[in-house]
Design an enzyme around this catalytic site. Structure first.
Site, PDB file in Angstrom:
ATOM      1  N   GLY A  53       0.772  -1.246   0.000  1.00 30.90           N
ATOM      2  CA  GLY A  53       0.000   0.000   0.000  1.00 30.90           C
ATOM      3  C   GLY A  53       0.801   1.292   0.000  1.00 30.90           C
ATOM      4  O   GLY A  53       0.227   2.367   0.150  1.00 30.90           O
ATOM      5  N   TRP A  97       2.258   3.049  -2.385  1.00 35.63           N
ATOM      6  CA  TRP A  97       1.894   4.027  -3.425  1.00 35.63           C
ATOM      7  C   TRP A  97       0.555   4.685  -3.096  1.00 35.63           C
ATOM      8  O   TRP A  97       0.389   5.899  -3.256  1.00 35.63           O
ATOM      9  CB  TRP A  97       1.815   3.344  -4.797  1.00 35.63           C
ATOM     10  CG  TRP A  97       3.151   3.150  -5.455  1.00 35.63           C
ATOM     11  CD1 TRP A  97       4.363   3.091  -4.841  1.00 35.63           C
ATOM     12  CD2 TRP A  97       3.401   3.003  -6.861  1.00 35.63           C
ATOM     13  NE1 TRP A  97       5.347   2.903  -5.780  1.00 35.63           N
ATOM     14  CE2 TRP A  97       4.798   2.843  -7.012  1.00 35.63           C
ATOM     15  CE3 TRP A  97       2.587   2.969  -7.992  1.00 35.63           C
ATOM     16  CZ2 TRP A  97       5.391   2.675  -8.273  1.00 35.63           C
ATOM     17  CZ3 TRP A  97       3.173   2.793  -9.239  1.00 35.63           C
ATOM     18  CH2 TRP A  97       4.566   2.649  -9.375  1.00 35.63           C
ATOM     19  N   ASP A 123      -4.973  -6.009  -5.813  1.00 34.69           N
ATOM     20  CA  ASP A 123      -3.800  -6.871  -5.658  1.00 34.69           C
ATOM     21  C   ASP A 123      -4.289  -8.302  -5.447  1.00 34.69           C
ATOM     22  O   ASP A 123      -5.408  -8.528  -4.980  1.00 34.69           O
ATOM     23  CB  ASP A 123      -2.930  -6.438  -4.472  1.00 34.69           C
ATOM     24  CG  ASP A 123      -1.483  -6.912  -4.647  1.00 34.69           C
ATOM     25  OD1 ASP A 123      -0.613  -6.066  -4.943  1.00 34.69           O
ATOM     26  OD2 ASP A 123      -1.222  -8.129  -4.521  1.00 34.69           O
ATOM     27  N   ASP A 139      -7.230 -10.967  -9.158  1.00 38.64           N
ATOM     28  CA  ASP A 139      -6.183 -10.997 -10.181  1.00 38.64           C
ATOM     29  C   ASP A 139      -6.543  -9.946 -11.231  1.00 38.64           C
ATOM     30  O   ASP A 139      -7.630 -10.004 -11.823  1.00 38.64           O
ATOM     31  CB  ASP A 139      -6.142 -12.402 -10.807  1.00 38.64           C
ATOM     32  CG  ASP A 139      -5.019 -12.551 -11.818  1.00 38.64           C
ATOM     33  OD1 ASP A 139      -4.505 -11.528 -12.317  1.00 38.64           O
ATOM     34  OD2 ASP A 139      -4.672 -13.704 -12.125  1.00 38.64           O
ATOM     35  N   ASP A 197       2.417  -0.999 -10.314  1.00 37.75           N
ATOM     36  CA  ASP A 197       3.714  -1.451  -9.782  1.00 37.75           C
ATOM     37  C   ASP A 197       3.696  -2.984  -9.745  1.00 37.75           C
ATOM     38  O   ASP A 197       4.462  -3.599  -9.019  1.00 37.75           O
ATOM     39  CB  ASP A 197       3.901  -0.867  -8.370  1.00 37.75           C
ATOM     40  CG  ASP A 197       5.362  -0.852  -7.911  1.00 37.75           C
ATOM     41  OD1 ASP A 197       6.252  -0.994  -8.766  1.00 37.75           O
ATOM     42  OD2 ASP A 197       5.596  -0.704  -6.706  1.00 37.75           O
ATOM     43  N   LYS A 233       5.683  -0.047 -13.757  1.00 38.33           N
ATOM     44  CA  LYS A 233       6.966  -0.693 -13.546  1.00 38.33           C
ATOM     45  C   LYS A 233       7.271  -1.565 -14.766  1.00 38.33           C
ATOM     46  O   LYS A 233       6.402  -2.274 -15.271  1.00 38.33           O
ATOM     47  CB  LYS A 233       6.877  -1.587 -12.309  1.00 38.33           C
ATOM     48  CG  LYS A 233       8.204  -2.249 -11.939  1.00 38.33           C
ATOM     49  CD  LYS A 233       8.011  -3.561 -11.203  1.00 38.33           C
ATOM     50  CE  LYS A 233       7.569  -3.446  -9.780  1.00 38.33           C
ATOM     51  NZ  LYS A 233       8.592  -2.977  -8.854  1.00 38.33           N
TER      52      LYS A 233
END
Ligand code: SAM
Length: 236
Positions: free
Chosen positions: A92, A94, A110, A126, A150, A190
């Site tokens: 958490g 970000w 997540d 997912d 990310d 990312k």
């Protein structure tokens, strides 16, 4: 595998050993008898990592918070009134930074459970599940100004396979951003250096006014991790 979480037991890798020249002798954890070598290496790295120490002192859930802080100091997309989607938010960091910077409309997803972070809407799912995107938009209550990802899959240790898995996730995140962003919106993801990342950059360049790659200071220098920042979404 994330830089910010202890490796799972099955990922056994020998510790790298040695110290970087010029550094003080790092502290070592003494109660190592129950840990695998890779867990021990992760712990040693955490206790000697200035960003991890800073994150603990500040109450951030992850050192990743400093990567977003640095990127946003440059691009300024976290603002009061902005709607944000955070893909792969656990634990958490970000989302904490976004809230700290005035974002009140934020939804994240997540695979892992995440402790509540009000006012964020948190989904445990997912992201590649076809139902996930719509659910995020429903929770957010509208289309986002920023999609940030990310997400990082667990590594299997085979370089090419790991690269393809992360690229698959970035492509899924980029496709989602292109489907849902407001015109003028931004996408942050990312990525890792490697051939297929160039293809994702090509895709982003067709849909955004500007695409940059950024390596924040908190991103470990020995990691091929980098971040793609696409701004000025051209619209559908
Ligand atoms: N940005 C986070 C923070 O600041 O705390 C750290 C994110 S961590 C580097 C990467 C996360 O991506 C992991 O928690 C992992 O569970 C998540 N992830 C990987 N694949 C995913 C997927 N298919 N759907 C949702 N989350 C995923």
């Amino acid at each position: 595998m994330s830089d910010d979480k202890p490796p799972r037991k099955r990922m056994v890798r020998p510790p790298s050993g040695g110290t970087e020249s010029g550094r003080a002798t790092p502290a070592r954890l003494k109660t190592a008898w129950k840990r695998t070598p890779s867990q021990q290496a992760w712990l040693n790295r955490q206790i000697n990592d200035p960003f991890a120490a800073q994150a603990r002192a500040h109450g951030y859930r992850s050192r990743a918070a400093y990567k977003l802080t640095e990127i946003d100091d440059r691009f300024h997309f976290l603002k009061r009134g902005a709607r944000v989607i955070d893909l792969g938010l656990a634990p958490g960091g970000w989302t904490q930074v976004a809230i700290e910077r005035g974002v009140t409309d934020i939804a994240g997803v997540d695979l892992l459970p995440v402790e509540p972070l009000p006012p964020a809407h948190i989904l445990q799912m997912d992201f590649t599940d076809p139902a996930c995107g719509l659910e995020l938009i429903r929770l957010l209550g509208g289309t986002p100004d920023l999609v940030m990802s990310d997400m990082a899959p667990n590594t299997v240790g085979h370089r090419q396979t790991d690269h393809l898995r992360i690229v698959g996730l970035i492509e899924a995140a980029a496709d989602f951003a292109i489907q849902v962003l407001k015109p003028g919106g931004a996408f942050l993801a990312k990525a890792f250096q490697g051939g297929e990342t160039a293809e994702v950059i090509g895709l982003l360049k067709r849909h955004f006014a500007e695409v940059k790659t950024v390596k924040p200071k908190a991103s470990r220098s020995d990691s091929s991790e980098l971040y793609l920042v696409a701004t000025g979404f051209k619209g559908r």
